[in-house]
Design a protein around this motif. Structure first.
Motif, PDB file in Angstrom:
ATOM      1  N   TYR A 136       0.862  -1.172  -0.119  1.00  0.00           N
ATOM      2  CA  TYR A 136      -0.041  -0.186   0.280  1.00  0.00           C
ATOM      3  C   TYR A 136       0.836   1.062   0.083  1.00  0.00           C
ATOM      4  O   TYR A 136       0.922   2.153  -0.746  1.00  0.00           O
ATOM      5  CB  TYR A 136      -1.537   0.217   0.736  1.00  0.00           C
ATOM      6  CG  TYR A 136      -1.450   1.178   1.013  1.00  0.00           C
ATOM      7  CD1 TYR A 136      -2.626   1.583   0.638  1.00  0.00           C
ATOM      8  CD2 TYR A 136      -1.343   1.672   1.890  1.00  0.00           C
ATOM      9  CE1 TYR A 136      -3.843   2.641   0.357  1.00  0.00           C
ATOM     10  CE2 TYR A 136      -2.332   3.529   2.454  1.00  0.00           C
ATOM     11  CZ  TYR A 136      -3.369   3.298   1.824  1.00  0.00           C
ATOM     12  OH  TYR A 136      -4.200   4.684   1.890  1.00  0.00           O
ATOM     13  N   ARG A 137       2.052   0.989   0.726  1.00  0.00           N
ATOM     14  CA  ARG A 137       3.087   2.366   1.015  1.00  0.00           C
ATOM     15  C   ARG A 137       3.537   2.759  -0.312  1.00  0.00           C
ATOM     16  O   ARG A 137       3.612   3.823  -0.732  1.00  0.00           O
ATOM     17  CB  ARG A 137       4.451   1.850   1.602  1.00  0.00           C
ATOM     18  CG  ARG A 137       4.821   3.059   2.116  1.00  0.00           C
ATOM     19  CD  ARG A 137       6.171   2.573   2.973  1.00  0.00           C
ATOM     20  NE  ARG A 137       6.847   1.572   2.215  1.00  0.00           N
ATOM     21  CZ  ARG A 137       7.611   1.747   1.372  1.00  0.00           C
ATOM     22  NH1 ARG A 137       7.887   2.351   0.728  1.00  0.00           N
ATOM     23  NH2 ARG A 137       8.100   0.219   0.441  1.00  0.00           N
ATOM     24  N   THR A 138       3.708   2.361  -1.060  1.00  0.00           N
ATOM     25  CA  THR A 138       4.369   2.869  -2.284  1.00  0.00           C
ATOM     26  C   THR A 138       3.515   2.381  -3.316  1.00  0.00           C
ATOM     27  O   THR A 138       3.547   3.427  -4.078  1.00  0.00           O
ATOM     28  CB  THR A 138       5.610   1.238  -3.238  1.00  0.00           C
ATOM     29  OG1 THR A 138       4.775  -0.147  -2.793  1.00  0.00           O
ATOM     30  CG2 THR A 138       6.584   1.283  -2.547  1.00  0.00           C
ATOM     31  N   MET A 139       2.066   2.034  -3.331  1.00  0.00           N
ATOM     32  CA  MET A 139       0.678   2.458  -4.576  1.00  0.00           C
ATOM     33  C   MET A 139       0.610   3.449  -4.401  1.00  0.00           C
ATOM     34  O   MET A 139       0.050   4.548  -4.963  1.00  0.00           O
ATOM     35  CB  MET A 139      -0.204   1.453  -3.993  1.00  0.00           C
ATOM     36  CG  MET A 139      -1.128   1.307  -5.178  1.00  0.00           C
ATOM     37  SD  MET A 139      -2.400   0.014  -4.856  1.00  0.00           S
ATOM     38  CE  MET A 139      -0.828  -1.014  -6.154  1.00  0.00           C
ATOM     39  N   LYS A 140       0.301   3.857  -2.660  1.00  0.00           N
ATOM     40  CA  LYS A 140       0.128   5.234  -2.356  1.00  0.00           C
ATOM     41  C   LYS A 140       1.114   6.622  -3.101  1.00  0.00           C
ATOM     42  O   LYS A 140       0.797   7.343  -3.304  1.00  0.00           O
ATOM     43  CB  LYS A 140      -0.340   5.461  -0.805  1.00  0.00           C
ATOM     44  CG  LYS A 140      -0.269   6.925  -0.119  1.00  0.00           C
ATOM     45  CD  LYS A 140      -1.690   6.682   0.948  1.00  0.00           C
ATOM     46  CE  LYS A 140      -1.964   8.438   1.594  1.00  0.00           C
ATOM     47  NZ  LYS A 140      -2.823   9.432   0.297  1.00  0.00           N
ATOM     48  N   CYS A 186     -10.911   9.591  -8.614  1.00  0.00           N
ATOM     49  CA  CYS A 186     -10.929   8.448  -7.472  1.00  0.00           C
ATOM     50  C   CYS A 186     -10.380   8.765  -6.278  1.00  0.00           C
ATOM     51  O   CYS A 186      -9.260   8.618  -6.791  1.00  0.00           O
ATOM     52  CB  CYS A 186     -11.195   6.809  -7.940  1.00  0.00           C
ATOM     53  SG  CYS A 186     -13.025   6.938  -9.237  1.00  0.00           S
ATOM     54  N   THR A 187     -10.541   8.290  -4.929  1.00  0.00           N
ATOM     55  CA  THR A 187      -9.578   8.419  -4.319  1.00  0.00           C
ATOM     56  C   THR A 187      -8.074   6.584  -4.239  1.00  0.00           C
ATOM     57  O   THR A 187      -9.421   6.186  -5.102  1.00  0.00           O
ATOM     58  CB  THR A 187     -10.023   8.333  -2.131  1.00  0.00           C
ATOM     59  OG1 THR A 187     -10.245   7.081  -2.445  1.00  0.00           O
ATOM     60  CG2 THR A 187     -10.682   9.718  -2.233  1.00  0.00           C
ATOM     61  N   LEU A 188      -7.612   6.292  -3.313  1.00  0.00           N
ATOM     62  CA  LEU A 188      -6.582   5.601  -3.840  1.00  0.00           C
ATOM     63  C   LEU A 188      -7.351   4.000  -3.043  1.00  0.00           C
ATOM     64  O   LEU A 188      -8.065   3.349  -3.481  1.00  0.00           O
ATOM     65  CB  LEU A 188      -5.302   5.201  -3.225  1.00  0.00           C
ATOM     66  CG  LEU A 188      -4.147   3.854  -3.339  1.00  0.00           C
ATOM     67  CD1 LEU A 188      -4.260   4.048  -4.668  1.00  0.00           C
ATOM     68  CD2 LEU A 188      -3.121   4.347  -2.754  1.00  0.00           C
ATOM     69  N   GLU A 189      -8.070   4.778  -2.339  1.00  0.00           N
ATOM     70  CA  GLU A 189      -8.710   3.742  -1.505  1.00  0.00           C
ATOM     71  C   GLU A 189     -10.274   3.087  -2.301  1.00  0.00           C
ATOM     72  O   GLU A 189     -10.796   1.849  -2.416  1.00  0.00           O
ATOM     73  CB  GLU A 189      -9.525   3.739  -0.097  1.00  0.00           C
ATOM     74  CG  GLU A 189      -8.491   4.118   0.726  1.00  0.00           C
ATOM     75  CD  GLU A 189      -7.691   5.228   0.520  1.00  0.00           C
ATOM     76  OE1 GLU A 189      -7.690   5.735   0.186  1.00  0.00           O
ATOM     77  OE2 GLU A 189      -6.866   5.438   1.972  1.00  0.00           O
ATOM     78  N   GLU A 190     -10.940   4.538  -2.811  1.00  0.00           N
ATOM     79  CA  GLU A 190     -11.788   4.199  -3.593  1.00  0.00           C
ATOM     80  C   GLU A 190     -11.396   2.550  -5.328  1.00  0.00           C
ATOM     81  O   GLU A 190     -12.285   1.793  -5.642  1.00  0.00           O
ATOM     82  CB  GLU A 190     -12.837   5.126  -4.525  1.00  0.00           C
ATOM     83  CG  GLU A 190     -13.401   6.135  -3.794  1.00  0.00           C
ATOM     84  CD  GLU A 190     -14.150   7.168  -4.060  1.00  0.00           C
ATOM     85  OE1 GLU A 190     -14.776   7.535  -3.696  1.00  0.00           O
ATOM     86  OE2 GLU A 190     -13.275   7.831  -4.901  1.00  0.00           O
ATOM     87  N   ILE A 191     -10.220   3.133  -5.708  1.00  0.00           N
ATOM     88  CA  ILE A 191      -9.815   2.352  -6.871  1.00  0.00           C
ATOM     89  C   ILE A 191      -9.172   1.002  -6.301  1.00  0.00           C
ATOM     90  O   ILE A 191      -9.571   0.007  -6.814  1.00  0.00           O
ATOM     91  CB  ILE A 191      -8.416   3.136  -7.164  1.00  0.00           C
ATOM     92  CG1 ILE A 191      -8.596   4.177  -8.013  1.00  0.00           C
ATOM     93  CG2 ILE A 191      -7.558   2.095  -8.444  1.00  0.00           C
ATOM     94  CD1 ILE A 191      -7.477   4.781  -7.880  1.00  0.00           C
ATOM     95  N   ASP A 193      -0.417   9.646  -5.016  1.00  0.00           N
ATOM     96  CA  ASP A 193      -0.567  10.803  -4.849  1.00  0.00           C
ATOM     97  C   ASP A 193       0.598  11.874  -5.960  1.00  0.00           C
ATOM     98  O   ASP A 193       0.403  12.579  -6.148  1.00  0.00           O
ATOM     99  CB  ASP A 193       1.000  10.994  -3.220  1.00  0.00           C
ATOM    100  CG  ASP A 193      -0.701  10.103  -2.483  1.00  0.00           C
ATOM    101  OD1 ASP A 193      -1.565  10.930  -2.686  1.00  0.00           O
ATOM    102  OD2 ASP A 193       0.099   9.991  -1.077  1.00  0.00           O
ATOM    103  N   THR A 194       1.533  10.788  -5.938  1.00  0.00           N
ATOM    104  CA  THR A 194       2.721  11.557  -7.102  1.00  0.00           C
ATOM    105  C   THR A 194       2.186  11.734  -8.399  1.00  0.00           C
ATOM    106  O   THR A 194       2.688  12.910  -9.201  1.00  0.00           O
ATOM    107  CB  THR A 194       4.331  11.229  -6.661  1.00  0.00           C
ATOM    108  OG1 THR A 194       4.324  10.449  -6.165  1.00  0.00           O
ATOM    109  CG2 THR A 194       4.829  11.453  -8.188  1.00  0.00           C
ATOM    110  N   TYR A 195       1.451  10.480  -8.951  1.00  0.00           N
ATOM    111  CA  TYR A 195       0.508  10.615 -10.344  1.00  0.00           C
ATOM    112  C   TYR A 195      -0.066  12.487 -10.489  1.00  0.00           C
ATOM    113  O   TYR A 195      -0.315  12.761 -11.263  1.00  0.00           O
ATOM    114  CB  TYR A 195      -0.120   9.831 -10.709  1.00  0.00           C
ATOM    115  CG  TYR A 195       1.019   8.727 -11.188  1.00  0.00           C
ATOM    116  CD1 TYR A 195       2.079   8.383 -11.511  1.00  0.00           C
ATOM    117  CD2 TYR A 195      -0.234   7.029 -11.370  1.00  0.00           C
ATOM    118  CE1 TYR A 195       3.124   7.731 -11.811  1.00  0.00           C
ATOM    119  CE2 TYR A 195       1.358   6.569 -11.636  1.00  0.00           C
ATOM    120  CZ  TYR A 195       2.323   6.185 -12.434  1.00  0.00           C
ATOM    121  OH  TYR A 195       3.022   5.491 -12.365  1.00  0.00           O
TER     122      TYR A 195
END
Length: 187
Positions: free
Chosen positions: A133-137, A176-181, A141-143
């Protein structure tokens, strides 16, 4: 065998990105690389994208040969995935350099759609292969905050991408938020 101008080949190759950013399936004229100062970048995992992408953009002619001249094997180990997870920034650093160089040459707007089709596919590939999750987040966020604005991809219209799956992914990241994705993917 087929010959095209560099720009024509660029449009075709960016549309079919499989193996495009690799250098192992290409031969480059040394004078092309020297004239345009194309060198491998010091970016883990993605060091060849700069040379492959810009050589295609700057080439006057590109010959495509439909038969293999090199034999190679794909290894099924996880080293590539491990490298991506350890260097999530590799998902976009080469894109920054490529876009900056194309802007410097005054050609980015001419090739933007073709290039972004390829670049977004690679960004999605990195994103989808993040095991934590950390690297995906970090990538999400960076994208959203940095990459899309820097490459002129803040609000691309529907139908912009050749592959509708890339368009769907882009809209998910943008809207969407990351959580929604993650919730959508896990269902």
């Amino acid at each position: 065998s087929e010959t095209a101008s560099g720009r024509e080949a660029l449009y075709r190759c960016f549309r079919d990105v499989a193996g495009f950013t690799s250098v192992w399936n290409k031969l480059f004229r040394r004078d092309l690389l020297d004239w345009h100062r194309l060198r491998f970048e010091s970016i883990p995992i993605s060091d060849e994208q700069y040379v492959s992408s810009l050589a295609m953009v700057f080439a006057e002619r590109v010959a495509v040969v439909d038969r293999p001249f090199v034999s190679y094997r794909f290894h099924t180990g996880s080293s590539q995935a491990d490298g991506r997870a350890g260097h999530p920034e590799a998902a976009y650093l080469a894109t920054y350099s490529i876009v900056d160089r194309m802007r410097e040459a005054g050609i980015y707007e001419d090739v933007k759609r073709s290039y972004l089709n390829m670049a977004m596919r690679l960004m999605r590939e990195y994103f989808d292969k993040m095991p934590e999750y950390r690297t995906m987040k970090f990538l999400y966020d960076t994208y959203c905050s940095e990459v899309f604005p820097r490459i002129g991809a803040e609000d691309l219209p529907d139908g912009y991408f050749h592959d509708p799956r890339i368009g769907d992914w882009y809209r998910l990241i943008r809207d969407c938020t990351l959580e929604e994705i993650l919730f959508r993917v896990s269902r």
